[in-house]
Design a protein around this motif. Structure first.
Motif, PDB file in Angstrom:
ATOM      1  N   CYS A  73       0.829  -1.208   0.000  1.00  0.00           N
ATOM      2  CA  CYS A  73       0.000   0.000   0.000  1.00  0.00           C
ATOM      3  C   CYS A  73       0.865   1.260   0.000  1.00  0.00           C
ATOM      4  N   LEU A  74       0.583   2.133  -0.969  1.00  0.00           N
ATOM      5  CA  LEU A  74       1.344   3.381  -1.100  1.00  0.00           C
ATOM      6  C   LEU A  74       1.305   4.210   0.188  1.00  0.00           C
ATOM      7  N   PHE A  75       0.127   4.373   0.772  1.00  0.00           N
ATOM      8  CA  PHE A  75       0.049   5.251   1.941  1.00  0.00           C
ATOM      9  C   PHE A  75       0.611   4.585   3.193  1.00  0.00           C
ATOM     10  N   CYS A  76       0.565   3.260   3.284  1.00  0.00           N
ATOM     11  CA  CYS A  76       1.304   2.587   4.363  1.00  0.00           C
ATOM     12  C   CYS A  76       2.791   2.886   4.236  1.00  0.00           C
ATOM     13  N   ALA A 117      -0.003  13.362   8.157  1.00  0.00           N
ATOM     14  CA  ALA A 117      -0.585  14.285   7.182  1.00  0.00           C
ATOM     15  C   ALA A 117       0.528  14.791   6.282  1.00  0.00           C
ATOM     16  N   PHE A 118       0.235  14.827   4.974  1.00  0.00           N
ATOM     17  CA  PHE A 118       1.258  15.205   3.998  1.00  0.00           C
ATOM     18  C   PHE A 118       0.598  15.899   2.819  1.00  0.00           C
ATOM     19  N   LYS A 119       1.420  16.645   2.056  1.00  0.00           N
ATOM     20  CA  LYS A 119       0.923  17.376   0.892  1.00  0.00           C
ATOM     21  C   LYS A 119       0.531  16.413  -0.222  1.00  0.00           C
ATOM     22  N   ASP A 120      -0.623  16.667  -0.832  1.00  0.00           N
ATOM     23  CA  ASP A 120      -1.031  15.880  -1.994  1.00  0.00           C
ATOM     24  C   ASP A 120      -0.072  16.156  -3.155  1.00  0.00           C
ATOM     25  N   ILE A 121       0.308  15.098  -3.859  1.00  0.00           N
ATOM     26  CA  ILE A 121       1.286  15.217  -4.946  1.00  0.00           C
ATOM     27  C   ILE A 121       0.696  15.943  -6.164  1.00  0.00           C
ATOM     28  N   ASN A 122      -0.616  16.013  -6.251  1.00  0.00           N
ATOM     29  CA  ASN A 122      -1.305  16.665  -7.373  1.00  0.00           C
ATOM     30  C   ASN A 122      -2.356  17.620  -6.808  1.00  0.00           C
ATOM     31  N   PRO A 123      -1.878  18.738  -6.234  1.00  0.00           N
ATOM     32  CA  PRO A 123      -2.779  19.581  -5.438  1.00  0.00           C
ATOM     33  C   PRO A 123      -3.905  20.206  -6.252  1.00  0.00           C
ATOM     34  N   MET A 139     -13.701  12.760   2.100  1.00  0.00           N
ATOM     35  CA  MET A 139     -13.209  11.387   2.018  1.00  0.00           C
ATOM     36  C   MET A 139     -13.980  10.685   0.917  1.00  0.00           C
ATOM     37  N   ASN A 140     -13.283  10.186  -0.081  1.00  0.00           N
ATOM     38  CA  ASN A 140     -13.904   9.477  -1.190  1.00  0.00           C
ATOM     39  C   ASN A 140     -13.931   7.985  -0.897  1.00  0.00           C
ATOM     40  N   CYS A 141     -15.064   7.355  -1.229  1.00  0.00           N
ATOM     41  CA  CYS A 141     -15.191   5.912  -0.999  1.00  0.00           C
ATOM     42  C   CYS A 141     -15.567   5.202  -2.288  1.00  0.00           C
ATOM     43  N   GLY A 159     -14.503   8.348  -6.804  1.00  0.00           N
ATOM     44  CA  GLY A 159     -13.170   8.665  -7.295  1.00  0.00           C
ATOM     45  C   GLY A 159     -12.035   8.231  -6.399  1.00  0.00           C
ATOM     46  N   GLN A 160     -12.283   7.279  -5.494  1.00  0.00           N
ATOM     47  CA  GLN A 160     -11.180   6.795  -4.655  1.00  0.00           C
ATOM     48  C   GLN A 160     -10.181   6.026  -5.518  1.00  0.00           C
ATOM     49  N   THR A 161      -8.931   6.435  -5.448  1.00  0.00           N
ATOM     50  CA  THR A 161      -7.879   5.778  -6.232  1.00  0.00           C
ATOM     51  C   THR A 161      -6.823   5.112  -5.365  1.00  0.00           C
ATOM     52  N   VAL A 162      -6.710   5.534  -4.119  1.00  0.00           N
ATOM     53  CA  VAL A 162      -5.762   4.914  -3.183  1.00  0.00           C
ATOM     54  C   VAL A 162      -6.586   4.271  -2.072  1.00  0.00           C
ATOM     55  N   PHE A 163      -6.416   2.960  -1.907  1.00  0.00           N
ATOM     56  CA  PHE A 163      -7.298   2.208  -1.011  1.00  0.00           C
ATOM     57  C   PHE A 163      -6.670   2.041   0.372  1.00  0.00           C
TER      58      PHE A 163
HETATM   59  P1  AMP Z   1      -8.472   9.662  -3.898  1.00  0.00           P
HETATM   60  O1  AMP Z   1      -8.715   9.911  -5.358  1.00  0.00           O
HETATM   61  O2  AMP Z   1      -9.521  10.232  -2.982  1.00  0.00           O
HETATM   62  O3  AMP Z   1      -8.176   8.200  -3.611  1.00  0.00           O
HETATM   63  O4  AMP Z   1      -7.165  10.478  -3.543  1.00  0.00           O
HETATM   64  C1  AMP Z   1      -5.883   9.989  -3.699  1.00  0.00           C
HETATM   65  C2  AMP Z   1      -4.964  11.174  -3.657  1.00  0.00           C
HETATM   66  O5  AMP Z   1      -3.639  10.727  -3.426  1.00  0.00           O
HETATM   67  C3  AMP Z   1      -4.934  11.990  -4.960  1.00  0.00           C
HETATM   68  O6  AMP Z   1      -5.339  13.329  -4.684  1.00  0.00           O
HETATM   69  C4  AMP Z   1      -3.482  11.893  -5.403  1.00  0.00           C
HETATM   70  O7  AMP Z   1      -3.012  13.080  -5.991  1.00  0.00           O
HETATM   71  C5  AMP Z   1      -2.765  11.588  -4.094  1.00  0.00           C
HETATM   72  N1  AMP Z   1      -1.504  10.886  -4.210  1.00  0.00           N
HETATM   73  C6  AMP Z   1      -1.237   9.785  -4.953  1.00  0.00           C
HETATM   74  N2  AMP Z   1       0.050   9.411  -4.792  1.00  0.00           N
HETATM   75  C7  AMP Z   1       0.595  10.288  -3.907  1.00  0.00           C
HETATM   76  C8  AMP Z   1       1.905  10.435  -3.341  1.00  0.00           C
HETATM   77  N3  AMP Z   1       2.911   9.596  -3.624  1.00  0.00           N
HETATM   78  N4  AMP Z   1       2.104  11.457  -2.474  1.00  0.00           N
HETATM   79  C9  AMP Z   1       1.106  12.306  -2.182  1.00  0.00           C
HETATM   80  N5  AMP Z   1      -0.147  12.224  -2.683  1.00  0.00           N
HETATM   81  C10 AMP Z   1      -0.385  11.234  -3.538  1.00  0.00           C
END
Ligand code: AMP
Ligand code: ZN
Length: 113
Positions: A3-6, A26-32, A85-87, A92-96
């Motif tokens: 898991c990326l966030f783990c 808590a960290f900055k989103d890579i695609n703000p 929070m997207n589910c 649009g949840q992309t990171v699980f």
């Molecule tokens: P969601 O679409 O709600 O699952 O949000 C996932 C978020 O994670 C998106 O806004 C991405 O830009 C962000 N994201 C993906 N990979 C990374 C990363 N390596 N560091 C920071 N944010 C990330």
């Protein structure tokens, strides 16, 4: 652990941290999507909001309070901010690994897209 966030929580993948404690990171989103776009995550892996139990109520509350504190630190408490929070797919949840988006610094439309 795949898991990326783990991995971010464990410090194995770099991120711009803005807050951490025993249970949250808590960290900055890579695609703000706004001038301030921070993700607040639990250190413990929880895949989606559907996987929360009553014992997680304090954890989720602490995520919201951390987001509010971060918004305040950055000067957005009075101007306003949004937490999301997207589910699953349609949201649009992309990171699980659950994450709270904190967005601030521009006018945010309602309803969201
Ligand atoms: P969601 O679409 O709600 O699952 O949000 C996932 C978020 O994670 C998106 O806004 C991405 O830009 C962000 N994201 C993906 N990979 C990374 C990363 N390596 N560091 C920071 N944010 C990330
Ligand atoms: Zn995870």
């Amino acid at each position: 652990m795949s898991c990326l966030f783990c991995k971010i929580a464990a410090g194995e993948i770099p991120a711009t941290l803005v807050y951490q404690d025993d249970t949250l990171v808590a960290f900055k989103d890579i695609n703000p999507q706004a001038p301030l776009h921070v993700l607040v995550i639990p250190r413990r892996h929880v895949a989606t909001l559907n996987d929360l139990s009553a014992g997680d109520d304090a954890l989720v509350g602490s995520m919201q309070r951390a987001a509010a504190a971060i918004a305040k630190e950055h000067g957005y408490a009075e101007r306003g901010f949004r937490t999301v929070m997207n589910c699953n797919a349609e949201a649009g949840q992309t990171v699980f690994h659950i994450h709270l988006h904190l967005l601030a610094g521009r006018g945010l439309v309602w309803p969201p897209g």
